[in-house]
Each structure stands twice: as structure tokens, then as C-alpha cells.
Design an enzyme around this catalytic site. Structure first.
Site, mmCIF file in Angstrom:
data_model
loop_
_atom_site.group_PDB
_atom_site.id
_atom_site.type_symbol
_atom_site.label_atom_id
_atom_site.label_comp_id
_atom_site.label_asym_id
_atom_site.label_seq_id
_atom_site.Cartn_x
_atom_site.Cartn_y
_atom_site.Cartn_z
ATOM 1 N N ASP A 1 22.120 -45.615 -1.484
ATOM 2 C CA ASP A 1 21.344 -44.411 -1.726
ATOM 3 C C ASP A 1 20.226 -44.335 -0.691
ATOM 4 O OD1 ASP A 1 22.707 -43.838 -4.279
ATOM 5 O OD2 ASP A 1 21.639 -45.616 -4.980
ATOM 6 N N ASP B 1 26.694 -42.371 -1.159
ATOM 7 C CA ASP B 1 26.395 -42.550 -2.573
ATOM 8 C C ASP B 1 25.363 -41.489 -2.950
ATOM 9 O OD1 ASP B 1 26.471 -43.534 -5.118
ATOM 10 O OD2 ASP B 1 25.605 -45.474 -4.667
ATOM 11 N N ASP C 1 18.231 -42.547 -6.709
ATOM 12 C CA ASP C 1 18.577 -43.099 -8.018
ATOM 13 C C ASP C 1 17.333 -43.721 -8.644
ATOM 14 O OD1 ASP C 1 21.179 -42.314 -7.723
ATOM 15 O OD2 ASP C 1 22.043 -44.319 -7.821
ATOM 16 N N ARG D 1 24.635 -33.594 -10.241
ATOM 17 C CA ARG D 1 23.569 -34.574 -10.499
ATOM 18 C C ARG D 1 22.230 -34.144 -9.910
ATOM 19 N NH1 ARG D 1 26.498 -40.507 -9.602
ATOM 20 N NH2 ARG D 1 28.329 -40.102 -10.899
#
Length: 438
Positions: free
Chosen positions: A218, A257, A261, A316
Site C-alpha cells: 500500500d 494493493d 490501509d 473501497r
């Protein structure tokens, strides 16, 4: 005027966010000037979950010996290590490439991608067994070794009491993964992150009925950390959008990815005035439904998103498990491949209010919300294409198999200023992102 009003109304020319902020004591408001130096600025009181408790000050208290200007990856990693957890300010000048040598620089001796494709092609390997038991000298073993070399090279651990701030409008990172892991009090501002490209994705024949490529890295990970402020950054796939990636075994060779996060018990995070753009799986809050993860996450993952631009994303924005997430005054602009914005996951307590959504013809407002698990949410005063829209009602009417319940069970209080949702696109589109004033 509050800091948010400064951003939203553009009522004065800003240099490093030198607007005045109101500091209230009882019923008396006293104007106090913020430092001109963005590296010395702290998250204002009441500005989202990141301001809770001790607040977020980053490296604002750094002495002169712990203020650095860096222009390459080696300098950056050295600055991170200097002074341990003493307050530090790291100014990033220009674009720093964590993988300037390209993927070949990370490859372990003997690694051969063509040999990998040959051995694990579905017609040779099938779909019934994953590759975890493959020995170290196999194509998969050599892939693992190569991946480990990249992992060591492109990740950077951010210590406690640190402010990272871009100098000017073109500062940032390519191919880097910032690890804000098990620390307290970090600020990241005015930086552009081009998503790191996983050079060695793993083929998993057992992921779906037709297999899948799975990638790492990430742009930024908040893992078990507290009091983090991400402000005026831009997160993008840049020169390597998914559309540029090849296909093997009939599946896209996924090399990205997430962009951000927030996982494993992280808490008290504010993300304000950022741009998240041109990406698939964008933001994950809580990374698993498992019992072990739940033990870490339950009661934590308190995160605020306000005045962010979410543009041309697939999904997301964010997907939420467990957390009390407050998302207000954001602008969501859907593009090709749009799937959903908010993912409603295990025990999530999402409040999504006063946001604006711009959806092209053919994309229904019902798809803004995606139900993964039974978890009530609050979604009030949101506008879609300039029209007030009850997102839960529209979703339930069009997707009755995923009926959502209203009422997150809590009311956010840490908001410095709320703009009318109709005004949000004009405000956010002009003020969010790196180089737009912080």
C-alpha cells in the site's frame, strides 16, 4: 474563522495554511495564528478523531538538529532513523523513487518469470492446490525471495512524533510504502504518492474458481498506530494504471494493493483534504473478519474523512470493518469500472453525512453503498448529482437482497466546520490534494 473555513471558502491567500484558528476557552474565543511553517502546524482541536485525547502534533516540537530536507530514498530512510522517537520534521523535496533501479534490481539470482508462468499455468498445475508448499529452489520459491528483497527495499518505517511534509507542489514518492506501524503521533502532508508496483505478484490457483494474482504494498499503512493526520496528499496509480497491466492465465496481472490501509487496532486518525484517484481497492479499514483480527480491532479504528476527493475509483472509499468512521463533506466522482464507494463490513459503525456524489449516466445511486455484513449505518444529507438522496432507501429499493439498516449508534462531535453538501464539489475539487495549500 476555522481552519476548515479557510480551506473551504478560499477567503485569503494561503502560504502553508497561515490562516487564523479560533481557540475556544469556555465561551470566549481567542484568535491564535498558526505557524507559517507547515511542518510546525498541528491538527486543530476538534478536527476529527485524530484530535481526540492527546491530539496529533507530529514533529512540531522538533529542534533544529532534527529538521531534515531530503531529496532521495537513502536520505529519507536515514532521516527516519536519526534521533529515534525525538520529534522530527522531514521535508521532502521533489519526487523520491524507492524503486529507481526497476524490478530487475530486486530479482533473486535464478528467478525467471517465464519459468514461473510455464510451471504454474493452469493447464499444467490446475486449480486445486496453492503454491505455499513449493520449495525455495522452485519458481515460486525464487519469486518469494525476490518479493522479500523488494519488501525490504521499498518499505519505510515512520517513527513516532514525526511530520513528513512536501516542499512545494511536486513533492512525493514513487514506488514507496510508508509503514506507520505501532507508533503514536504522525503527520503526513502535501505529498503525492504514486502507488508502488509489486514486481512479483503471487499466482493463487485457489483464489476464485479461476485463480487470481495477488499483490502487496500500500502507499501508506497505519497499523496499530494512534493519532495520525493525513492532510493535503494525493494518492494515485500515476503512470501505471490497472489498464496498463498485462494479463496472464486469463487474469489481470495485479500489481497494486491499496492506497491507504488503517488496520490492526489503529485509532484516532484524521484524513482531510486528500485526493484518492485512479485506483481499484482504495482504502481498507480493518483487514479481516477473523476472530484474531476482531480482538485487535473491536473498539478501535476510529477514523475521520472530511473534504477528500475520491475520483475514478473502483471500490473501497473506504471499506469498513469494526470502526467508528465519520465521513463527511467528501466528493465522490465515479468513472469507468465503478463498483461502490462505501463498503459496510463486519461490525462497522459508519456515519456518512453531508457528502456529494457525481455519478455518470448509467450508474445508480444504489451502488454507492455495498453491504458485506449486517451493520447499521447513518447516511443523512447526501447529494447525488446535486439532488438530495437517501442513499440507504435507494439502495434497499434497488438491491433488496442486501437490505441495509439505518442508525450507526453514535453521533460524531469532532468536526470543526460542516459545509453544505451542494457546495462540496466546488470547495473540495479546488482545494484538495498535494500542492493545493496545507
Amino acid at each position: 474563522m476555522s481552519t476548515s473555513k479557510c480551506h473551504a471558502r478560499v477567503i485569503m491567500s494561503l502560504v502553508g495554511c497561515t490562516a487564523l484558528v479560533l481557540a475556544a476557552t469556555g465561551t470566549t474565543a481567542q484568535a491564535q495564528a498558526r505557524p507559517r511553517d507547515p511542518g510546525r502546524q498541528t491538527l486543530p482541536a476538534g478536527d476529527g478523531w485524530g484530535s481526540a485525547g492527546t491530539g496529533t502534533t507530529g514533529g512540531a516540537a522538533a529542534d533544529a538538529a532534527h529538521v531534515y530536507t531530503v531529496t532521495d530514498w537513502a536520505e529519507f530512510k536515514a532521516a527516519l532513523k536519526n534521533g529515534s522517537t525525538a520529534p522530527k520534521i522531514i521535508r521532502v523535496k521533489g519526487t523520491i523513487d524507492a524503486g529507481a533501479g526497476g524490478c530487475d534490481a530486486f530479482a533473486a539470482p535464478g528467478y525467471d518469470f517465464d519459468a514461473y508462468l510455464q510451471k504454474y499455468a493452469p493447464e499444467n498445475w490446475g486449480y486445486g492446490t496453492n503454491l505455499d508448499a513449493e520449495p525455495d529452489d522452485s519458481p515460486e520459491g525464487l519469486r518469494r525471495a525476490s518479493a522479500a528483497r523488494q519488501d525490504t527495499a521499498v518499505k519505510a518505517d515512520i517513527p513516532a512524533n514525526t511530520t513528513l511534509v512536501g516542499v512545494g507542489g511536486n513533492a512525493g514518492f514513487k514506488g514507496a510504502s510508508l509503514q506507520i506501524k505501532a507508533v503514536d503521533n504522525v503527520i503526513v502532508r502535501n505529498l503525492t504518492f504514486e502507488s508502488p508496483l509489486d514486481c512479483f505478484p503471487q499466482w493463487d490457483p485457489t483464489d476464485t474458481s479461476v485463480g487470481n494474482w495477488n499483490s502487496e504494498y500500500d502507499s501508506a499503512v497505519v497499523y496499530g498506530s494512534t493519532h495520525v493526520w493525513l492532510d493535503h496528499n494525493t494518492f494515485t496509480d500515476g503512470d501505471h494504471p490497472d489498464s496498463s497491466l498485462p494479463t496472464y492465465f486469463g487474469r489481470i496481472y495485479e500489481q497494486h494493493d491499496g492506497e491507504l490501509d488503517i488496520v490492526r487496532g489503529a485509532d484516532y486518525v484524521t484524513a482531510s483534504w486528500n485526493v484518492f484517484t485512479d485506483h481499484d481497492k482504495t482504502i481498507l479499514i480493518g483487514n479481516s473478519d477473523s476472530a484474531a483480527t476482531a480482538a485487535d480491532d473491536r473498539g478501535h479504528l476510529k477514523v475521520t474523512f472530511h473534504h477528500n476527493l475520491f475520483s475514478n475509483l473502483v471500490e473501497r472509499a473506504p471499506r469498513v470493518r469494526f470502526g467508528q468512521v465519520d465521513s463527511y463533506n467528501n466528493h465522490f466522482v465515479a468513472g469507468d469500472g465503478f463498483s461502490y464507494s462505501y463498503g459496510i463490513g463486519m461490525e462497522s459503525q459508519l456515519v456518512a453525512e453531508h457528502n456529494a456524489f457525481t455519478l455518470p449516466s448509467g450508474i445508480s445511486a444504489a451502488t454507492v453503498l455495498k453491504k458485506w455484513k449486517e451493520a447499521p449505518l447513518t447516511a443523512a444529507d447526501n447529494y447525488v448529482n446535486g439532488v438530495a438522496t437517501d442513499l440507504i432507501a435507494v439502495h434497499n429499493a434497488e438491491i433488496p437482497a442486501e437490505t441495509l439498516q439505518s442508525g450507526a449508534g453514535w453521533t460524531p462531535t469532532l468536526r470543526t466546520h460542516v459545509d453544505p453538501p451542494r457546495a462540496v464539489p466546488g470547495i473540495v475539487d479546488h482545494r484538495a490534494g498535494a500542492g493545493k495549500g496545507c
